[in-house]
Design a protein around this motif. Structure first.
Motif, PDB file in Angstrom:
ATOM      1  N   VAL A 128       0.824  -1.214   0.000  1.00  0.00           N
ATOM      2  CA  VAL A 128       0.000   0.000   0.000  1.00  0.00           C
ATOM      3  C   VAL A 128       0.857   1.263   0.000  1.00  0.00           C
ATOM      4  O   VAL A 128       0.450   2.309   0.494  1.00  0.00           O
TER       5      VAL A 128
ATOM      6  N   CYS B  62       5.806   7.898   0.692  1.00  0.00           N
ATOM      7  CA  CYS B  62       6.579   6.941   1.497  1.00  0.00           C
ATOM      8  C   CYS B  62       8.029   6.899   1.031  1.00  0.00           C
ATOM      9  O   CYS B  62       8.938   6.621   1.812  1.00  0.00           O
TER      10      CYS B  62
ATOM     11  N   ARG C 169       0.410   5.469   6.364  1.00  0.00           N
ATOM     12  CA  ARG C 169      -0.895   4.857   6.159  1.00  0.00           C
ATOM     13  C   ARG C 169      -1.662   4.698   7.467  1.00  0.00           C
ATOM     14  O   ARG C 169      -2.894   4.649   7.475  1.00  0.00           O
TER      15      ARG C 169
ATOM     16  N   ILE D 157      -7.010   1.862   6.989  1.00  0.00           N
ATOM     17  CA  ILE D 157      -6.591   0.999   5.882  1.00  0.00           C
ATOM     18  C   ILE D 157      -7.722   0.028   5.587  1.00  0.00           C
ATOM     19  O   ILE D 157      -8.318  -0.547   6.494  1.00  0.00           O
TER      20      ILE D 157
END
Lengths: 317, 325
Positions: B292, B297, B317, B322
């Motif tokens: 993900v 990131c 995240r 999520i």
């Protein structure tokens, strides 16, 4: 432990038998007639036959071996063809001198080898390690008879500090622990010590380095042991293997010092052996080789027993 | 009450032919008597953390920054005698391979007694009776006879019991267990785990239990800290980690477990391998393997979020919900 000891000693018997057969046969295989050296050149066939009979050389080989071994167990190793003296006396006198030289060399070599090896193993991959490695490889590689001659040139010829030959004022027969005798021992013993210093330090370096990289060393530090404690553990771990290498080295020192004894005119077994070879002195040759070989067998026995005594991992039953 | 362990911004770098950033900015704190599992793959820095705690890293090749206090004592400043008193006295360690961590040429009784003599200042006879008592406590049958055995004369499980007896002989406040069951058979593993749990209750010490097996971590510990690439990426109580893992890596570890997997079905695994750590991570180290991951990131290190009391997670995240798989 006792049963292990007895079993190990019994195992020596077949080895000793094999050694005696080889000693006997080796000399038979060597070309040349031992009697030509002491017989007059114009000796008649009858005289030659009589001489042969006198030494028992006319009998078939197995019989000769049986007679030889029969006498041997009674302590009679025959008479030297060259000098006529009993072989036993000649050999034991010479072996005593060789042992003196070998043990002295070992006393010099082993502590130095152990110390250097430990140092190199502890400071692995540092300049100390590299210096010790260079030193020990040099020690093993330099021909020691050449080194002996160089030492003689420096310390006897140029500096006149030490004598270059012989075993001192008492000759080959008497030895005393005074300076007059010891000064004769210094050069040959130091020369002889160089190779075992190299071998022992290489062995101990490998052992120490290997043991120090094991987990239990970390575990010892983790439970609060000091560096001295850890080194004690390492020494105990290395002892069995190091002792066996040193035991065999002592064997080599005794049997392998022919060249050094020749360079320094040291009245030892190597010196005796080389004389016996040149004079085709059969009984003397057989006797000397046999005693040296048996000494090696005995050294192996001692090493095995000591190893089993100090290393719990070796099966003792 | 003083914290049992207070580790702040620990960084460990190994110098050599290539530099390895083994530990990157790790902070940890533990209360007295707490059991913490340090969870992660090989090379995630679990063992290095333990070794740093005992000052066992080679000083020449490792550069250590940050601070570690155990019971209020700055252990980075300990030297010589004080360091020896601390090691094995205050904090002790159970190693992964009992066969290698015990000295093969000394009896196990001697090896336990040696430590007792050093820390308690008693004579050999007293130390041996302590050793005997410890062998009893780790449930070694006919301990009296075993005392005079050498390590190679014992089975793997017995050796690990000896290792535990040795580590606990001086009543440490903190026990470090470095994958103590990894080298053992499955049945023996459970016995050793149960033993450790019982002894922890009996002695009341804190335990850091390093493992790569999330099942083991759940079994033994109250809290779990997940390590990845030399960082702690998630921490919480065992319950929180199992029920509500926020980091995709922790979720991956949980999913890779055998439980509830139908026969014949392919086991889920995290694709890829951990980074080599030759450089200090400057973005999320898990991003290349993360299902993900977002562009952000790969731009910067993720912030350390604190979704609850003593609850931490280093993931962008985790800030947003999520979607469940």
């Amino acid at each position: 432990m006792l049963s292990y000891l007895i079993r190990r000693i019994l195992l020596v018997l077949p080895v000793a038998f094999g050694v005696s057969v080889i000693c006997f046969l080796l000399v038979q295989i060597a070309p040349g007639d031992p009697l030509t050296a002491i017989m007059a050149i114009d000796a008649t066939a009858e005289e030659q036959a009589a001489m042969r009979a006198a030494y028992g050389l006319d009998k078939p080989l197995p019989i000769q071996y049986a007679i030889w071994i029969g006498n041997l167990v009674q302590g009679d190793m025959g008479k030297s063809i060259a000098t006529g003296r009993p072989v036993a006396a000649e050999v034991f006198g010479a072996v005593k001198n060789s042992l003196l030289l070998a043990v002295s060399a070992a006393v010099i070599a082993f502590p130095i080898g152990i110390f250097l090896g430990f140092l190199a193993g502890y400071f692995r991959d540092t300049w100390i390690d590299r210096a010790v490695t260079a030193l020990s490889i040099t020690g093993v590689s330099v021909p020691n008879y050449w080194l002996g001659i160089v030492l003689v040139i420096i310390f006897s010829v140029n500096l006149s500090w030490l004598p270059s030959m012989g075993a001192g004022p008492g000759g080959s027969q008497s030895w005393a622990w005074d300076w007059a005798h010891i000064r004769h021992l210094v050069l040959p013993a130091v020369t002889l010590a160089v190779v075992p210093i190299g071998i022992v330090s290489r062995t101990v370096r490998a052992l120490a380095g290997d043991i120090l990289s094991q987990d239990f060393v970390d575990a010892l530090y983790a439970k609060g042991m000091s560096r001295a404690d850890v080194l004690r553990h390492v020494a105990r771990n290395a002892a069995a293997t190091a002792l066996s290498v040193m035991g065999l080295q002592l064997g080599y020192l005794l049997g392998g010092s022919i060249l050094i004894e020749t360079v320094f005119n040291w009245p030892g077994s190597g010196f005796l052996l080389s004389n016996a070879i040149f004079q085709r002195d059969l009984p003397l040759l057989q006797g000397t080789i046999l005693i040296l070989a048996l000494f090696f067998v005995a050294m192996n026995l001692i090493v095995d027993v000591v190893q089993a005594a100090i290393d719990p991992r070796i099966q003792r039953t | 009450m003083t914290k049992l362990l207070e580790m702040k911004n620990l960084n460990v770098r190994f110098k050599g032919k290539r530099t390895v950033h083994a530990i990157n900015d790790v902070s940890l704190s533990m209360d007295q008597g707490e059991t913490l599992a340090l969870l992660g793959e090989s090379g995630s820095g679990k063992s290095v953390t333990l070794k740093t705690l005992l000052g066992l890293l080679p000083p020449k090749r490792s550069q250590i920054d940050g601070s570690i206090h155990v019971n209020g004592v700055d252990i980075m400043s300990l030297r010589g005698r004080a360091l020896q008193r601390y090691r094995g006295g205050e904090v002790s360690m159970v190693f992964q391979e009992p066969a290698l961590a015990l000295d093969p040429v000394y009896t196990i009784g001697h090896q336990i007694a040696e430590s007792v003599m050093r820390h308690k200042g008693v004579d050999k006879a007293n130390a041996m009776s302590t050793a005997l008592d410890m062998l009893d406590r780790v449930r070694i049958p006919s301990a009296n006879r075993r005392l005079h055995n050498y390590p190679h004369e014992l089975s793997g499980g017995m050796r690990q019991r000896v290792m535990i007896a040795l580590a606990l002989a001086c009543r440490p406040r903190l026990l470090l267990a470095d994958e103590p069951t990894t080298a053992l058979d499955a049945t023996v593993q459970i016995q050793i785990l149960l033993l450790l749990r019982e002894l922890q209750k009996e002695f009341g010490m804190g335990v850091i239990f390093v493992t790569h097996d999330i099942g083991v971590a759940v079994e033994i510990s109250e809290r779990v800290a997940v390590m990845y690439a030399g960082q702690i990426i998630e921490e919480g109580t065992t319950h929180e980690i199992i029920r509500d893992a926020r980091h995709p890596y922790t979720q991956g570890l949980l999913a890779a477990n055998l439980h509830d997997v139908a026969r014949g079905e392919r086991l889920s695994a995290i694709p890829g391998a951990p980074p080599a750590l030759e450089a200090r991570p400057d973005s999320c180290p898990f991003a290349p393997r993360c299902p993900v991951a977002m562009p952000e990131c790969r731009a910067d290190l993720p912030p350390m979020l604190a979704p609850g009391d003593r609850r931490r997670v280093a993931c962008l995240r985790a800030a947003q919900p999520i979607a469940a798989e």
